[in-house]
Design a protein around this motif. Structure first.
Motif, PDB file in Angstrom:
ATOM      1  N   CYS A  32       0.850  -1.198   0.000  1.00 27.16           N
ATOM      2  CA  CYS A  32       0.000   0.000   0.000  1.00 27.16           C
ATOM      3  C   CYS A  32       0.881   1.242   0.000  1.00 27.16           C
ATOM      4  N   PHE A  35       0.560   3.683   2.890  1.00 30.57           N
ATOM      5  CA  PHE A  35       0.772   3.185   4.247  1.00 30.57           C
ATOM      6  C   PHE A  35       1.542   4.177   5.106  1.00 30.57           C
ATOM      7  N   MET A  38      -0.547   6.961   6.681  1.00 24.36           N
ATOM      8  CA  MET A  38      -1.619   6.594   7.596  1.00 24.36           C
ATOM      9  C   MET A  38      -1.252   6.950   9.033  1.00 24.36           C
ATOM     10  N   GLU A  42      -4.569   3.663  11.897  1.00 27.94           N
ATOM     11  CA  GLU A  42      -4.888   3.164  10.551  1.00 27.94           C
ATOM     12  C   GLU A  42      -3.900   2.089  10.121  1.00 27.94           C
ATOM     13  N   LYS A  43      -2.630   2.281  10.445  1.00 27.79           N
ATOM     14  CA  LYS A  43      -1.619   1.256  10.123  1.00 27.79           C
ATOM     15  C   LYS A  43      -1.939  -0.042  10.845  1.00 27.79           C
ATOM     16  N   ASN A  45      -4.856  -1.071  11.976  1.00 25.43           N
ATOM     17  CA  ASN A  45      -6.052  -1.665  11.362  1.00 25.43           C
ATOM     18  C   ASN A  45      -5.736  -2.290  10.013  1.00 25.43           C
ATOM     19  N   TYR A  46      -4.870  -1.648   9.243  1.00 25.92           N
ATOM     20  CA  TYR A  46      -4.510  -2.168   7.917  1.00 25.92           C
ATOM     21  C   TYR A  46      -3.841  -3.538   8.038  1.00 25.92           C
ATOM     22  N   HIS A  50      -5.853  -7.024   6.823  1.00 23.78           N
ATOM     23  CA  HIS A  50      -5.385  -7.507   5.525  1.00 23.78           C
ATOM     24  C   HIS A  50      -5.532  -9.023   5.459  1.00 23.78           C
TER      25      HIS A  50
END
Length: 80
Positions: A32, A35, A38, A42-43, A45-46, A50
């Motif tokens: 991403c 990334f 973020m 957010e990181k 959660n990513y 994933h």
């Protein structure tokens, strides 16, 4: 450092684990382009949301290695 040791702090922020989490974050960045822009939440959660197998393996390895490192720091201190 006075920080709450929550999941985001441990997996994304804590400088003690920088070298342990580097492969995970490098891989996440390779999947991403946004990334790096973020927020830490957010990181977090990513990488946890994933579904790609390699990301899951990187995350599992990172969690395991952080736990080993943490246990080593907490319980294997030498008295000097």
């Amino acid at each position: 450092m006075n920080c709450v040791e929550n999941e985001v702090h441990v997996i994304i922020e804590c400088p003690i684990y920088d070298s342990v989490r580097k492969p995970l974050l490098d891989y996440a960045q390779s999947t991403c382009q946004l990334f790096v822009t973020m927020s830490n939440s957010e990181k977090f959660n990513y990488v946890f949301a994933h579904q790609e197998t390699l990301m899951i393996r990187f995350l599992a390895r990172t969690c395991c290695n952080i736990l080993k490192c943490r246990n080593n720091i907490l319980y294997n201190k030498t008295n000097t």
